[in-house]
Write a protein that holds these residues in place. Structure first.
Motif, PDB file in Angstrom:
ATOM      1  N   LEU A  29       2.999  -3.395  -3.312  1.00 34.56           N
ATOM      2  CA  LEU A  29       1.786  -2.400  -2.778  1.00 34.56           C
ATOM      3  C   LEU A  29       1.051  -3.768  -3.120  1.00 34.56           C
ATOM      4  CD1 LEU A  29       1.012   0.676  -3.968  1.00 34.56           C
ATOM      5  CD2 LEU A  29       2.445   0.296  -1.775  1.00 34.56           C
ATOM      6  N   SER A  30       0.088  -4.024  -2.090  1.00 32.60           N
ATOM      7  CA  SER A  30      -1.743  -4.272  -1.953  1.00 32.60           C
ATOM      8  C   SER A  30      -2.160  -4.432  -3.232  1.00 32.60           C
ATOM      9  CB  SER A  30      -1.323  -5.399  -0.530  1.00 32.60           C
ATOM     10  OG  SER A  30      -2.808  -6.217  -0.723  1.00 32.60           O
ATOM     11  N   ASN A  31      -2.276  -5.568  -2.821  1.00 30.98           N
ATOM     12  CA  ASN A  31      -4.155  -4.935  -4.287  1.00 30.98           C
ATOM     13  C   ASN A  31      -5.565  -4.422  -3.304  1.00 30.98           C
ATOM     14  OD1 ASN A  31      -3.452  -6.135  -6.431  1.00 30.98           O
ATOM     15  ND2 ASN A  31      -3.558  -7.367  -7.267  1.00 30.98           N
ATOM     16  N   PHE A  32      -5.551  -5.122  -1.582  1.00 29.14           N
ATOM     17  CA  PHE A  32      -6.148  -4.714  -1.169  1.00 29.14           C
ATOM     18  C   PHE A  32      -5.704  -3.805  -0.311  1.00 29.14           C
ATOM     19  CE2 PHE A  32      -8.539  -5.099   3.359  1.00 29.14           C
ATOM     20  CZ  PHE A  32     -10.043  -4.993   2.279  1.00 29.14           C
ATOM     21  N   GLN A  33      -6.283  -2.739  -0.365  1.00 35.87           N
ATOM     22  CA  GLN A  33      -5.714  -1.335   0.236  1.00 35.87           C
ATOM     23  C   GLN A  33      -7.134  -0.427   1.221  1.00 35.87           C
ATOM     24  OE1 GLN A  33      -4.779   1.146   3.061  1.00 35.87           O
ATOM     25  NE2 GLN A  33      -2.912   0.694   1.806  1.00 35.87           N
ATOM     26  N   SER A  63       5.796 -12.281   2.169  1.00 34.57           N
ATOM     27  CA  SER A  63       6.685 -12.752   0.968  1.00 34.57           C
ATOM     28  C   SER A  63       5.471 -13.115  -0.160  1.00 34.57           C
ATOM     29  CB  SER A  63       7.080 -13.669   0.896  1.00 34.57           C
ATOM     30  OG  SER A  63       8.232 -14.339  -0.383  1.00 34.57           O
ATOM     31  N   ALA A  64       5.518 -12.230  -1.211  1.00 34.40           N
ATOM     32  CA  ALA A  64       5.223 -12.945  -3.075  1.00 34.40           C
ATOM     33  C   ALA A  64       5.479 -13.510  -3.550  1.00 34.40           C
ATOM     34  CB  ALA A  64       4.910 -10.880  -3.628  1.00 34.40           C
ATOM     35  N   GLY A  65       7.188 -13.897  -3.469  1.00 30.94           N
ATOM     36  CA  GLY A  65       7.517 -14.440  -4.215  1.00 30.94           C
ATOM     37  C   GLY A  65       8.360 -13.820  -4.957  1.00 30.94           C
ATOM     38  N   ASP A  66      10.166 -14.983  -5.357  1.00 30.00           N
ATOM     39  CA  ASP A  66      10.788 -13.967  -6.606  1.00 30.00           C
ATOM     40  C   ASP A  66      11.491 -13.149  -5.447  1.00 30.00           C
ATOM     41  OD1 ASP A  66       9.985 -15.780  -8.743  1.00 30.00           O
ATOM     42  OD2 ASP A  66       8.440 -14.402  -9.386  1.00 30.00           O
ATOM     43  N   GLY A  67      11.563 -12.746  -4.621  1.00 30.54           N
ATOM     44  CA  GLY A  67      12.040 -11.863  -3.415  1.00 30.54           C
ATOM     45  C   GLY A  67      11.834 -10.502  -3.231  1.00 30.54           C
ATOM     46  N   GLU A  70       4.780  -8.296  -0.660  1.00 32.87           N
ATOM     47  CA  GLU A  70       3.511  -7.204  -0.618  1.00 32.87           C
ATOM     48  C   GLU A  70       3.573  -6.485   0.437  1.00 32.87           C
ATOM     49  OE1 GLU A  70      -0.691  -9.389   0.238  1.00 32.87           O
ATOM     50  OE2 GLU A  70      -0.263  -8.853  -2.329  1.00 32.87           O
ATOM     51  N   LEU A  71       3.095  -5.701   0.468  1.00 39.22           N
ATOM     52  CA  LEU A  71       2.938  -4.531   1.982  1.00 39.22           C
ATOM     53  C   LEU A  71       1.516  -4.572   2.389  1.00 39.22           C
ATOM     54  CD1 LEU A  71       4.211  -2.070   3.789  1.00 39.22           C
ATOM     55  CD2 LEU A  71       2.438  -0.977   1.451  1.00 39.22           C
ATOM     56  N   VAL A  72       1.458  -4.634   3.627  1.00 38.74           N
ATOM     57  CA  VAL A  72       0.347  -5.240   4.330  1.00 38.74           C
ATOM     58  C   VAL A  72      -0.606  -4.141   5.243  1.00 38.74           C
ATOM     59  CG1 VAL A  72      -1.109  -7.191   5.661  1.00 38.74           C
ATOM     60  CG2 VAL A  72       0.717  -8.274   4.386  1.00 38.74           C
ATOM     61  N   ALA A  73       0.687  -3.147   6.024  1.00 41.08           N
ATOM     62  CA  ALA A  73       0.386  -2.490   6.582  1.00 41.08           C
ATOM     63  C   ALA A  73       1.266  -1.535   6.527  1.00 41.08           C
ATOM     64  CB  ALA A  73      -0.296  -3.032   8.046  1.00 41.08           C
ATOM     65  N   GLY A  74       0.916  -0.263   6.580  1.00 37.18           N
ATOM     66  CA  GLY A  74       2.743   0.443   6.492  1.00 37.18           C
ATOM     67  C   GLY A  74       2.645   1.556   5.244  1.00 37.18           C
ATOM     68  N   GLU A  75       1.619   1.665   4.356  1.00 44.48           N
ATOM     69  CA  GLU A  75       1.361   2.418   3.444  1.00 44.48           C
ATOM     70  C   GLU A  75       1.884   3.595   3.384  1.00 44.48           C
ATOM     71  OE1 GLU A  75      -1.030   3.015  -1.278  1.00 44.48           O
ATOM     72  OE2 GLU A  75      -1.303   1.199   0.871  1.00 44.48           O
ATOM     73  N   ARG A  76       0.815   4.413   3.934  1.00 49.25           N
ATOM     74  CA  ARG A  76       1.555   6.173   4.525  1.00 49.25           C
ATOM     75  C   ARG A  76       3.180   5.766   4.798  1.00 49.25           C
ATOM     76  NH1 ARG A  76      -0.325   8.680   8.693  1.00 49.25           N
ATOM     77  NH2 ARG A  76      -0.029  10.305   7.961  1.00 49.25           N
ATOM     78  N   HIS A  77       4.014   5.321   5.105  1.00 52.46           N
ATOM     79  CA  HIS A  77       5.554   5.021   5.733  1.00 52.46           C
ATOM     80  C   HIS A  77       5.502   4.981   4.642  1.00 52.46           C
ATOM     81  CE1 HIS A  77       3.561   5.542   9.616  1.00 52.46           C
ATOM     82  NE2 HIS A  77       5.341   6.167  10.303  1.00 52.46           N
ATOM     83  N   TYR A  78       5.612   3.378   3.782  1.00 45.78           N
ATOM     84  CA  TYR A  78       6.095   3.610   2.628  1.00 45.78           C
ATOM     85  C   TYR A  78       6.450   4.236   1.591  1.00 45.78           C
ATOM     86  CZ  TYR A  78       6.602   1.264  -2.048  1.00 45.78           C
ATOM     87  OH  TYR A  78       6.853   0.560  -3.510  1.00 45.78           O
ATOM     88  N   ARG A  79       4.676   5.126   1.510  1.00 45.19           N
ATOM     89  CA  ARG A  79       5.042   6.118   0.548  1.00 45.19           C
ATOM     90  C   ARG A  79       6.045   7.598   0.957  1.00 45.19           C
ATOM     91  NH1 ARG A  79      -0.053   7.148  -2.499  1.00 45.19           N
ATOM     92  NH2 ARG A  79      -1.075   5.243  -2.891  1.00 45.19           N
ATOM     93  N   ALA A  80       6.123   7.678   2.133  1.00 47.27           N
ATOM     94  CA  ALA A  80       6.607   9.434   2.604  1.00 47.27           C
ATOM     95  C   ALA A  80       8.152   8.760   2.728  1.00 47.27           C
ATOM     96  CB  ALA A  80       6.251   9.082   4.322  1.00 47.27           C
ATOM     97  N   ALA A  81       8.464   7.200   2.919  1.00 41.49           N
ATOM     98  CA  ALA A  81       9.828   6.555   2.688  1.00 41.49           C
ATOM     99  C   ALA A  81      10.520   6.803   1.060  1.00 41.49           C
ATOM    100  CB  ALA A  81      10.041   5.548   3.538  1.00 41.49           C
TER     101      ALA A  81
END
Length: 292
Positions: A29-33, A63-67, A70-81
């Motif tokens: 998750l991103s620090n900015f939401q 990409s956030a590095g080390d494989g 970072e989630l930029v858009a779509g946190e509701r779908h991420y949480r649901a998944a």
């Protein structure tokens, strides 16, 4: 509110890689939401939809590095998944700077109209801050200054052009925003909290905030939330409060109110004659206080 851009159009303007799939564990998750409150009912409805149809629109990551990504858009779908126990989700990987990622997260939420009034207001201020190279806390003063300047000389400056462009991108009038939404950020914290949770409308929130006595305001707020009072009923309650007998600590309230009104009036600058009269009364008050 008519939206003049779509999420897909906005995303299409940014550099990207083809749609792919990523394990949920690879997404952070991103620090900015801009969204801080996730309505449980809407989340449940989204989970039902995903169970039936899957995730129809990919999440946007960078990409956030080390494989990790970072989630930029779509946190509701991420949480649901995540709640559904899905192992992977469809994504589009974008090559984004910090500024682009923040802007995309804001616009994605604003265009979808998923944000509550407080989040929307804070999101727009953050977006304006990015575009104007200002801290979000500095933006309200600029907007008020631009509104006053425009009404006085009708000159369109570079700052005003930037402001107009941002509001056009989310289909909103900046003048209406200044008049109706900016006052929200000055609301008492307890009102902001229930407004953020979607328990009251912002027109009701602004009305409740007019009650200056903290105890009365909190009591009215609780009543509005519990009984879903209409705006007309709220105004009636406020009228009753104003006409009710004052509590025993009224002197403290009178002194506090008089101080704030006097300080706000700045009579020593705007009306020297009135200020001279006030000074006379202040001297009399001091004399009374000196009496044994």
């Amino acid at each position: 509110m008519v939206k003049r851009r779509t999420v897909s159009n906005f995303i299409a303007e940014l550099p990207s890689e083809p749609e792919s799939s990523l394990p949920l564990g690879a997404i952070v998750l991103s620090n900015f939401q801009p969204r801080r409150y996730f309505d449980p009912t809407k989340q449940s409805q989204l989970e039902v939809s995903i169970k039936e149809h899957g995730i129809l629109e990919p999440l946007v990551v960078r990409s956030a590095g080390d494989g990790k990504y970072e989630l930029v858009a779509g946190e509701r779908h991420y949480r649901a998944a995540k709640n559904l126990g899905m192992e992977s989700v469809p994504v589009v990987i974008r090559n984004l700077t910090d500024e682009q990622a923040m802007t995309l997260a804001l616009v994605e939420n604003l265009i979808r109209e998923d944000l509550n009034p407080v989040e929307e207001t804070e999101g727009i201020l953050a977006l304006l801050g990015i575009e104007l190279k200002l801290r979000a806390s500095e933006v309200p003063a600029l907007l008020y200054r631009l509104r006053n300047k425009q009404s006085s000389d009708n000159v369109i400056t570079g700052e005003l052009q930037t402001v107009q462009s941002v509001f056009e991108s989310v289909g909103m009038s900046w003048e209406s925003f200044v008049a109706n939404r900016l006052p929200l950020i000055k609301l008492p914290q307890e009102i902001l909290d229930v407004l953020r949770e979607g328990k009251i409308e912002y027109t009701k929130a602004k009305a409740i905030a007019k009650v200056k006595d903290e105890a009365n305001r909190q009591q009215l707020l609780a009543e509005v939330v519990e009984n879903n009072l209409s705006l007309t009923q709220i105004k009636e309650r406020i009228k009753d409060l104003q006409s009710a007998p004052q509590p025993q600590d009224a002197p403290q309230t009178q002194i506090k109110d008089a101080y704030h009104r006097l300080n706000k009036s700045k009579l020593w600058e705007k009306s020297p004659k009135k200020w001279q009269r006030v000074q006379t009364w202040l001297e009399k008050i001091e004399a009374i206080l000196e009496e044994e």
